[in-house]
Write a protein that holds these residues in place. Structure first.
Motif, short mmCIF file in Angstrom:
data_model
loop_
_atom_site.label_atom_id
_atom_site.label_comp_id
_atom_site.label_asym_id
_atom_site.label_seq_id
_atom_site.Cartn_x
_atom_site.Cartn_y
_atom_site.Cartn_z
N VAL A 118 0.88 -1.17 0.00
CA VAL A 118 0.00 0.00 0.00
C VAL A 118 0.92 1.22 0.00
O VAL A 118 1.40 1.65 1.05
CB VAL A 118 -0.94 0.00 1.23
CG1 VAL A 118 -1.83 1.23 1.23
CG2 VAL A 118 -1.76 -1.27 1.27
N ALA A 119 1.15 1.76 -1.21
CA ALA A 119 2.21 2.75 -1.37
C ALA A 119 1.74 4.19 -1.48
O ALA A 119 2.56 5.10 -1.44
CB ALA A 119 3.06 2.39 -2.59
N ASP A 120 0.44 4.42 -1.68
CA ASP A 120 0.00 5.80 -1.86
C ASP A 120 -1.35 6.05 -1.19
O ASP A 120 -1.98 5.13 -0.67
CB ASP A 120 -0.05 6.17 -3.35
CG ASP A 120 -1.02 5.31 -4.15
OD1 ASP A 120 -2.06 4.89 -3.60
OD2 ASP A 120 -0.75 5.06 -5.33
N ARG A 121 -1.77 7.29 -1.22
CA ARG A 121 -3.01 7.69 -0.55
C ARG A 121 -4.22 6.98 -1.13
O ARG A 121 -5.13 6.58 -0.39
CB ARG A 121 -3.18 9.21 -0.63
CG ARG A 121 -4.37 9.71 0.14
CD ARG A 121 -4.45 11.24 0.17
NE ARG A 121 -5.53 11.68 1.01
CZ ARG A 121 -5.45 11.87 2.31
NH1 ARG A 121 -4.31 11.64 2.93
NH2 ARG A 121 -6.49 12.27 3.01
N ASN A 122 -4.28 6.81 -2.44
CA ASN A 122 -5.44 6.15 -3.06
C ASN A 122 -5.57 4.70 -2.57
O ASN A 122 -6.66 4.25 -2.26
CB ASN A 122 -5.34 6.19 -4.58
CG ASN A 122 -5.54 7.59 -5.13
OD1 ASN A 122 -6.11 8.46 -4.47
ND2 ASN A 122 -5.03 7.82 -6.34
N ALA A 123 -4.46 3.99 -2.52
CA ALA A 123 -4.50 2.60 -2.06
C ALA A 123 -4.89 2.55 -0.58
O ALA A 123 -5.65 1.68 -0.16
CB ALA A 123 -3.15 1.93 -2.28
N ALA A 124 -4.38 3.51 0.19
CA ALA A 124 -4.72 3.55 1.61
C ALA A 124 -6.19 3.87 1.81
O ALA A 124 -6.87 3.25 2.63
CB ALA A 124 -3.85 4.59 2.32
N GLU A 125 -6.71 4.82 1.06
CA GLU A 125 -8.13 5.21 1.19
C GLU A 125 -9.05 4.05 0.80
O GLU A 125 -10.14 3.91 1.34
CB GLU A 125 -8.41 6.45 0.34
CG GLU A 125 -9.70 7.15 0.65
CD GLU A 125 -9.81 7.66 2.09
OE1 GLU A 125 -10.90 7.49 2.68
OE2 GLU A 125 -8.84 8.23 2.63
N ALA A 126 -8.61 3.19 -0.12
CA ALA A 126 -9.42 2.04 -0.53
C ALA A 126 -9.60 1.03 0.61
O ALA A 126 -10.53 0.21 0.57
CB ALA A 126 -8.77 1.35 -1.74
N LEU A 127 -8.76 1.09 1.63
CA LEU A 127 -8.85 0.17 2.77
C LEU A 127 -9.77 0.69 3.87
O LEU A 127 -10.03 -0.02 4.84
CB LEU A 127 -7.46 -0.07 3.36
CG LEU A 127 -6.45 -0.77 2.47
CD1 LEU A 127 -5.08 -0.81 3.15
CD2 LEU A 127 -6.92 -2.17 2.12
N ARG A 128 -10.27 1.89 3.73
CA ARG A 128 -11.08 2.53 4.79
C ARG A 128 -12.24 1.62 5.23
O ARG A 128 -12.91 1.00 4.41
CB ARG A 128 -11.62 3.86 4.30
CG ARG A 128 -12.23 4.69 5.38
CD ARG A 128 -12.56 6.06 4.86
NE ARG A 128 -12.95 6.90 5.97
CZ ARG A 128 -13.02 8.20 5.92
NH1 ARG A 128 -12.69 8.83 4.81
NH2 ARG A 128 -13.39 8.90 6.96
N ASN A 129 -12.44 1.54 6.54
CA ASN A 129 -13.49 0.73 7.19
C ASN A 129 -13.23 -0.77 7.15
O ASN A 129 -14.10 -1.55 7.55
CB ASN A 129 -14.88 1.05 6.64
CG ASN A 129 -15.30 2.45 7.01
OD1 ASN A 129 -15.01 2.92 8.12
ND2 ASN A 129 -15.95 3.14 6.09
N THR A 130 -12.08 -1.19 6.70
CA THR A 130 -11.73 -2.61 6.71
C THR A 130 -11.42 -3.03 8.15
O THR A 130 -10.69 -2.34 8.86
CB THR A 130 -10.50 -2.87 5.81
OG1 THR A 130 -10.83 -2.53 4.47
CG2 THR A 130 -10.06 -4.32 5.88
N LEU A 131 -11.98 -4.15 8.57
CA LEU A 131 -11.67 -4.70 9.89
C LEU A 131 -10.39 -5.53 9.81
O LEU A 131 -10.19 -6.27 8.84
CB LEU A 131 -12.82 -5.58 10.38
CG LEU A 131 -14.14 -4.85 10.66
CD1 LEU A 131 -15.22 -5.86 11.08
CD2 LEU A 131 -13.98 -3.78 11.71
#
Length: 194
Positions: free
Chosen positions: A66-79
């Motif tokens: 997970v190298a950038d903000r977009n990839a990080a934001e895609a994980l939001r709310n993941t348990l």
């Protein structure tokens, strides 16, 4: 045994870090670099923690791949889910993992059957034991020493000393308010979680 140990929040910065809502009493163990965590939804994981730090009181994690903000934001709310050995126990004998408390019989100090613990609800000031009654009802018992003086894992029971009204229908609000007042001197803060 699988236990939820965190929930991914917003992305932080542009290099793939995310904020994490911690749902474990042992983040230094469960959310340490190198830990591999399952996820819900499963399609986003497993995730390997690459690095972690605390910033302004919040835990920030970076995951491998997970190298950038977009990839990080895609994980939001993941348990985030950890595999935990069911035989594992906390170092402190006065602490308990959620899985140790689930299904314990609940009795009063005089031995009256109250029900069975079905869930642990983690609140900011203290934890609540959600107890299913034999009649199909449910009560919430503040997990504080004053109200839950004994946990006997060998006997598979929790002994409670309920304040007036706790065992009456609709008394959960009263119990919650009482537990919140006592929350700073209780055992509940450090007993729940994984």
């Amino acid at each position: 045994m699988q236990l939820v140990v965190g929930r991914i929040g917003r992305a932080h910065g542009i290099k793939g870090e995310v904020t994490v809502e911690v749902r474990t009493d042992e983040p230094e163990l469960r959310l340490a670099p190198g830990a591999v965590l399952l996820t819900d939804p499963a399609s986003t994981g497993p995730l390997t923690i690459e690095s972690g730090r605390v910033h302004s009181g919040r835990l920030l994690l970076r995951f491998a791949g997970v190298a950038d903000r977009n990839a990080a934001e895609a994980l939001r709310n993941t348990l985030l889910i950890a595999e935990v050995d069911p035989e594992e126990t906390p170092e402190d004998p006065e602490e308990f993992y959620d899985h140790q408390l689930i299904d314990l019989d609940v009795v009063t100090t005089d031995g009256t059957e109250v029900g069975r613990i079905t869930e642990i609800s983690h609140l900011p000031y203290h934890d609540l034991l959600v107890v299913a009654r034999p009649d199909g009802g449910e009560i919430m018992v503040p997990f504080v020493t004053e109200i839950v003086p004994e946990i006997d894992l060998a006997a598979q029971r929790a002994v409670i000393d309920p304040p007036p009204g706790l065992l009456d229908p609709g008394a959960a609000e009263v119990a919650t308010a009482r537990g919140a007042e006592d929350g700073n001197e209780d055992q509940g803060e450090d007993q729940g979680g994984a």
